[in-house]
Design an enzyme around this catalytic site. Sequence first.
Site, PDB file in Angstrom:
ATOM      1  N   SER A  57      22.332 100.890   6.654  1.00 52.91           N
ATOM      2  CA  SER A  57      21.810 100.054   7.551  1.00 52.91           C
ATOM      3  C   SER A  57      21.061 100.254   8.351  1.00 52.91           C
ATOM      4  O   SER A  57      21.496 100.978   9.592  1.00 52.91           O
ATOM      5  CB  SER A  57      23.326  99.190   8.382  1.00 52.91           C
ATOM      6  OG  SER A  57      24.447  98.827   7.379  1.00 52.91           O
ATOM      7  N   GLY A 106      18.648  99.625  10.743  1.00 53.27           N
ATOM      8  CA  GLY A 106      18.266  98.884  11.923  1.00 53.27           C
ATOM      9  C   GLY A 106      19.544  99.037  12.627  1.00 53.27           C
ATOM     10  O   GLY A 106      19.303  99.610  13.891  1.00 53.27           O
ATOM     11  N   ASP A 107      20.828  99.437  12.709  1.00 54.19           N
ATOM     12  CA  ASP A 107      21.782  99.797  13.402  1.00 54.19           C
ATOM     13  C   ASP A 107      21.805 101.014  13.833  1.00 54.19           C
ATOM     14  O   ASP A 107      21.778 101.644  14.838  1.00 54.19           O
ATOM     15  CB  ASP A 107      23.282  99.261  12.050  1.00 54.19           C
ATOM     16  CG  ASP A 107      24.036  98.271  12.201  1.00 54.19           C
ATOM     17  OD1 ASP A 107      23.425  97.087  13.084  1.00 54.19           O
ATOM     18  OD2 ASP A 107      24.094  97.206  10.547  1.00 54.19           O
ATOM     19  N   SER A 108      21.175 101.587  12.370  1.00 55.23           N
ATOM     20  CA  SER A 108      21.617 103.799  12.965  1.00 55.23           C
ATOM     21  C   SER A 108      20.169 103.988  13.626  1.00 55.23           C
ATOM     22  O   SER A 108      20.350 103.921  15.137  1.00 55.23           O
ATOM     23  CB  SER A 108      21.277 103.957  11.429  1.00 55.23           C
ATOM     24  OG  SER A 108      22.131 104.171  10.796  1.00 55.23           O
ATOM     25  N   GLY A 115      21.492 102.643  17.371  1.00 56.89           N
ATOM     26  CA  GLY A 115      22.423 103.750  17.816  1.00 56.89           C
ATOM     27  C   GLY A 115      21.955 104.642  18.217  1.00 56.89           C
ATOM     28  O   GLY A 115      21.912 105.532  19.162  1.00 56.89           O
TER      29      GLY A 115
END
Length: 399
Positions: free
Chosen positions: A166, A168-170, A173
């Site tokens: 994932s 985009g999430d990382s 973050g």
Amino acid sequence: MAGALDGIRVIEIGTLISGPFAGRLLGDMGAEVLKIEPPGAPDPLRTWGQAELDGHHFFWTVHARNKKAITLDLRTPRGREIFLELVEQTDVIVENFRPGTLERWDLGYDVLRERNKGIILVRVSGYGQTGPDAHRAGYASVAEAASGLRHLNGFPGGPPPRLALSLGDSLAGMFAAQGALAALYRRTVTGEGQVVDTALTESCLAVQESTIPDYDVGGVVRGPSGTRLEGIAPSNIYRTADGSWVVIAANQDTVFRRLCAAMGQPELATDDRFADHRARGRNQDELDKIIGDWAAERQPGDIIETLSAAGVIAGPINTVAEVVDDPQLRARGMLAEHWDERVDRTVLGPGIVPVLSESPGSIRNAGPAHPGQHNIEVYTGLLGKTAEEVAQLQAEGVL
């Protein structure tokens, strides 16, 4: 040694990946991170990860490390008030709800600031807190696609695949943690906190190098280029004699000359087709074939040893099985052991990046085994409540 953020307290009220990743990064650097989960609704990340042992999965071990778990229902009046008590003694709040959620609970930034003018609210969402799409829910897969990042992946003419992560999430973050650090510094100047507004889409956009000005100035719509970058040569993967692949990157003029010498073909460096960066880009296919023919006759270890000795950038394409045995990563502490009490054993995980010389980060625990594990410690130690009061709040469903 104390971590760089020793003395900083963070409340994390996000779930799944982007918010917890930001919280993990801050915790790795020494911050005390209190992870709040609603009673009866644990973070789904506890059940993520492809490996399973005794019913436990291990994404949790990666992103919950260095955190304390408490339970609290922010949607109840009593839970809201307890949260504000925590806010008074906190530096950073990390949340990744859909925009407007905290406001519906009467916990918007204006309310938080009334209780603590130095509070920093880190907000991660699909599209940001403002704009026509702000209300929409966002996942990494859609953010990668909407930002143009997914369009750049894959092979020309084929469907745009996703990385098996994932991403985009990382990325979000990471940018969220970076924003928290900037806001913490700014608070030392002004004495006041602020909102850090991080969007998954914008985080994916931020890493796309020159795609926007290339389009703006030249009308170039960059597309997928398979295993190489168009116009950057040589920088590709090449099959070796045993059928495996190595990466060879020698697109800089000086490095290309070293590659030619190492291959025993120094004349290529002065060949008009390959004499400089632009020429190599125009004749990329031909150059890749020459290097590919050379690599196909050699073992991967011999290729990497020969080129590395010559100052040419080259390396293998490792699986995770090979990564965990990598002596360089081991030497740098990038394969770190966590004692995971859920399974009563050490579990290997990623190390801490970046490495600080005077205040290095650390892995102090592998994450709380169950929701609310630190309720007594936090609510009695930080807020001064009695064990009986905590028990009563739990009985009422507030904790």
